[in-house]
Design a protein around this motif. Structure first.
Motif, PDB file in Angstrom:
ATOM      1  N   THR A   1       1.078   4.141  -2.919  1.00  0.00           N
ATOM      2  CA  THR A   1       0.703   5.558  -2.756  1.00  0.00           C
ATOM      3  C   THR A   1       1.761   6.293  -3.328  1.00  0.00           C
ATOM      4  O   THR A   1       1.752   7.451  -3.789  1.00  0.00           O
ATOM      5  CB  THR A   1       0.729   5.848  -1.215  1.00  0.00           C
ATOM      6  OG1 THR A   1      -0.211   5.037  -0.546  1.00  0.00           O
ATOM      7  CG2 THR A   1       0.515   7.458  -0.836  1.00  0.00           C
TER       8      THR A   1
ATOM      9  N   ARG B   1       1.027  -1.224  -0.137  1.00  0.00           N
ATOM     10  CA  ARG B   1      -0.202  -0.011   0.011  1.00  0.00           C
ATOM     11  C   ARG B   1       0.860   1.215  -0.065  1.00  0.00           C
ATOM     12  O   ARG B   1       0.653   2.350  -0.575  1.00  0.00           O
ATOM     13  CB  ARG B   1      -0.738   0.030   1.417  1.00  0.00           C
ATOM     14  CG  ARG B   1      -1.912   1.068   1.164  1.00  0.00           C
ATOM     15  CD  ARG B   1      -3.047   0.679   2.394  1.00  0.00           C
ATOM     16  NE  ARG B   1      -2.618   1.057   3.711  1.00  0.00           N
ATOM     17  CZ  ARG B   1      -2.455  -0.236   4.427  1.00  0.00           C
ATOM     18  NH1 ARG B   1      -2.896  -1.578   3.978  1.00  0.00           N
ATOM     19  NH2 ARG B   1      -1.835  -0.071   5.573  1.00  0.00           N
ATOM     20  N   ARG B   2       1.799   1.303   0.778  1.00  0.00           N
ATOM     21  CA  ARG B   2       2.816   2.391   0.987  1.00  0.00           C
ATOM     22  C   ARG B   2       3.533   2.375  -0.812  1.00  0.00           C
ATOM     23  O   ARG B   2       3.650   3.572  -1.227  1.00  0.00           O
ATOM     24  CB  ARG B   2       3.917   2.208   2.063  1.00  0.00           C
ATOM     25  CG  ARG B   2       3.305   2.549   3.266  1.00  0.00           C
ATOM     26  CD  ARG B   2       4.535   2.552   4.307  1.00  0.00           C
ATOM     27  NE  ARG B   2       4.885   1.029   4.885  1.00  0.00           N
ATOM     28  CZ  ARG B   2       4.060   0.298   5.472  1.00  0.00           C
ATOM     29  NH1 ARG B   2       3.110   0.901   6.217  1.00  0.00           N
ATOM     30  NH2 ARG B   2       4.409  -0.794   5.966  1.00  0.00           N
TER      31      ARG B   2
ATOM     32  N   CYS C   1       1.399   6.513  -7.329  1.00  0.00           N
ATOM     33  CA  CYS C   1       0.392   7.352  -7.468  1.00  0.00           C
ATOM     34  C   CYS C   1       0.624   8.823  -7.206  1.00  0.00           C
ATOM     35  O   CYS C   1       0.216   9.676  -7.918  1.00  0.00           O
ATOM     36  CB  CYS C   1      -1.037   6.699  -6.971  1.00  0.00           C
ATOM     37  SG  CYS C   1      -1.584   5.244  -7.487  1.00  0.00           S
TER      38      CYS C   1
END
Length: 552
Positions: A324, A320-321, A327
């Motif tokens: 992030t 997820r990091r 993106c």
């Protein structure tokens, strides 16, 4: 991969002696130093990168062929009225809606294609998706060249959009997985260099062909040529070792790795292969924890795999990091306003009264190319984070200068095609300042966000690398659509001065985010990234690793 092959691979790895430490620091001290013995990538690796990078020419060229800057340049009367010619060839004059649909359909379909291409890249392989993209480039280019209607032109641009969405995602991924870690940054930048080169080619051909009858048909049709060349070259080139191991073709992967590390000891190829296998075993164990088996889901294996990857991407903290960061970088690359400046540069320069807007715009495109070349030379030495944090202030300076210049210059005329040059000529020094400010901005952009954002594939572990890259690429094209749709209304409603000031604020916010969460990744193996993001953003750990150590 069959279950038996899975077990055999895992069993063979279990019998191999493990290194004393599997930590981030242990890997970076031992394997990376061994891998960087070569002064430059092998000829084989350069050939792979250049062949794959041809997609960049197609990306840059096709996005520029029908972008508003060329349309506006051709309609100023300085060169010729190509828009009128296009309208006559397509049965009726182009309305504002027609122009909008023609220019925006590419980005829209690229946005749709990028996540779909991510799934296909996992199922079929990275190379196969690039080959499909080449076919779409060829079909789209020829479709446009021979179409007789506006609807046909929109369809052709949409096909090109599908190709752009797939190629822009998979080509950096393909090069990243084939590159030795010490040279990965510059090799991925090769594809970015080709994008900027494609933009320059589009300008030059636009200038040359605009005066010819049906010249626009030649311009769009010539986009098929690089696609044909790349298709033929890629047929002779291999799939990436990471995907081959994942597909159970370890012997082929070993053969490719030995060619990649031909100038080094065989231990380098074997070490990479070992790390890939190790990562796969760890990912399978993690996947079983995150995605416990559910009865009945095996009826749709492809859907189950997609759901599992999405779960791993969003519910595992490290993944997820990484998403992030990827993106954030892609959003910054577009929301800073660069493509608006590139798309509408001729419109801007026409407002400012320049005699040849397309040649003035060409100076911006050439600056983009030259500075991308500079980034290629320094990225693996200086590092991604350092370049990004150093280049964004340059962009901010250029945007602030542009905002101030527009403030003293005043509003552009409401109708850019009307002769307003007398008013502008009284403030020609401010008009020159605007050109200089845009060149400064493009310098910072090309060295930093324009290049760094496409290093996205290196952030993700193998199991979600394609999907994570696909969602980041979709962020790029989604942001591109937003900026393209809002630029001219903002110029009118907020005034040009405040529009560029707003872009400067976006860059400032991007700098703060990058400073806080973007770690230094130069020299790291792809298999090291999971450990880097395991317990946090990894910024301090990466800086400690990249800091020069005192000699013993």
């Amino acid at each position: 991969m069959a279950a038996g092959d899975d077990f055999t691979a895992e069993a063979s790895l279990m019998r191999e002696p493990e290194s004393p430490s599997s930590s981030f620091e242990g890997l970076s001290d031992s394997f990376v130093s061994e891998e960087t013995q070569s002064a430059s990538p092998s000829t084989f690796v350069w050939a792979l990168s250049f062949a794959a990078g041809i997609s960049g020419i197609l990306f840059g060229y096709d996005l520029c062929v029908y972008c508003p800057r060329l349309m506006e340049c051709f309609s100023t009367g300085v060169i010729s009225s190509t828009l009128v010619s296009i309208g006559a060839d397509l049965s009726h004059p182009l309305s504002t809606l027609d122009k909008s649909l023609i220019t925006s359909s590419t980005s829209l379909f690229a946005l749709i294609a990028s996540p779909l291409a991510a799934l296909l890249a996992d199922e079929l392989g990275r190379k196969q998706v690039v080959l499909v993209a080449d076919i779409l480039f060829i079909v789209g280019a020829l479709w446009q060249a021979f179409t007789k209607s506006v609807v046909g032109m929109i369809c052709g641009r949409s096909i090109i959009g599908l190709a752009v969405g797939g190629a822009s995602l998979v080509v950096p991924l393909y090069i990243s997985e084939l590159s030795p870690s010490a040279f990965r940054g510059r090799l991925v930048t090769v594809s970015i260099l080709f994008i900027t080169g494609g933009q320059v080619i589009a300008y030059v051909l636009g200038y040359v062909l605009a005066q010819r009858v049906h010249g626009w048909r030649w311009m769009v049709g010539l986009g098929a040529v690089p696609a044909v060349v790349q298709f033929v070259l890629l047929l002779k080139l291999p799939e990436t070792p990471r995907w081959l191991v994942k597909a159970g073709k370890e012997d082929v992967a070993r053969f490719v790795l030995k060619k990649i590390y031909a100038s080094e000891a065989n231990t380098a190829a074997e070490q990479v292969l070992k790390e890939i296998r190790k990562e796969m075993i760890e990912e399978k164990a993690t996947s079983k924890l995150v995605n416990p088996a559910t009865p009945g889901h095996d009826n749709w294996p492809s859907l189950t795999q997609f759901q599992n990857r999405m779960t791993e991407l969003f519910f595992i903290g490290g993944n997820r990091r990484a998403l992030t960061i990827a993106c954030m970088l892609q959003a910054l690359q577009q929301l800073c306003g660069f493509n608006s400046i590139m798309y509408f540069s001729a419109t801007i320069f026409s407002w400012l009264g320049f005699a040849s807007p397309i040649l003035t715009s060409l100076s911006v495109a050439v600056t983009n190319f030259v500075c991308t070349l500079f980034a290629l030379l320094i990225i693996d030495h200086t590092g991604r984070r350092a370049i990004l944090l150093g280049s964004i202030p340059v962009m901010i300076g250029g945007l602030v200068l542009c905002s101030v210049s527009y403030h003293f210059l005043g509003l552009p005329p409401k109708e850019p095609n009307l002769p307003e040059k007398t008013q502008i000529s009284e403030h020609s020094s401010w008009a020159t300042c605007i050109v200089v400010s845009l060149v400064i901005f493009v310098c910072g952009y090309a060295i930093g966000p324009g290049n760094i954002a496409w290093q996205q594939s290196e952030l993700f572990p193998l199991s979600v690398r394609s999907l994570g890259s696909g969602l980041a690429t979709a962020t790029n094209f989604g942001s591109n659509c937003v900026v393209g749709l809002t630029f001219l209304p903002m110029m009118e409603l907020l005034t040009p001065s405040w529009t560029f000031a707003l872009y400067a604020l976006v860059c400032l916010a991007g700098w703060v985010c990058a400073w806080k969460i973007y770690p230094e990744t130069k020299g790291l193996e792809l298999e090291d990234m999971k450990e880097l993001f395991k317990d946090g953003w990894g910024v301090q750990e990466s800086l400690n690793r990249s800091r020069p150590r005192p000699s013993d």
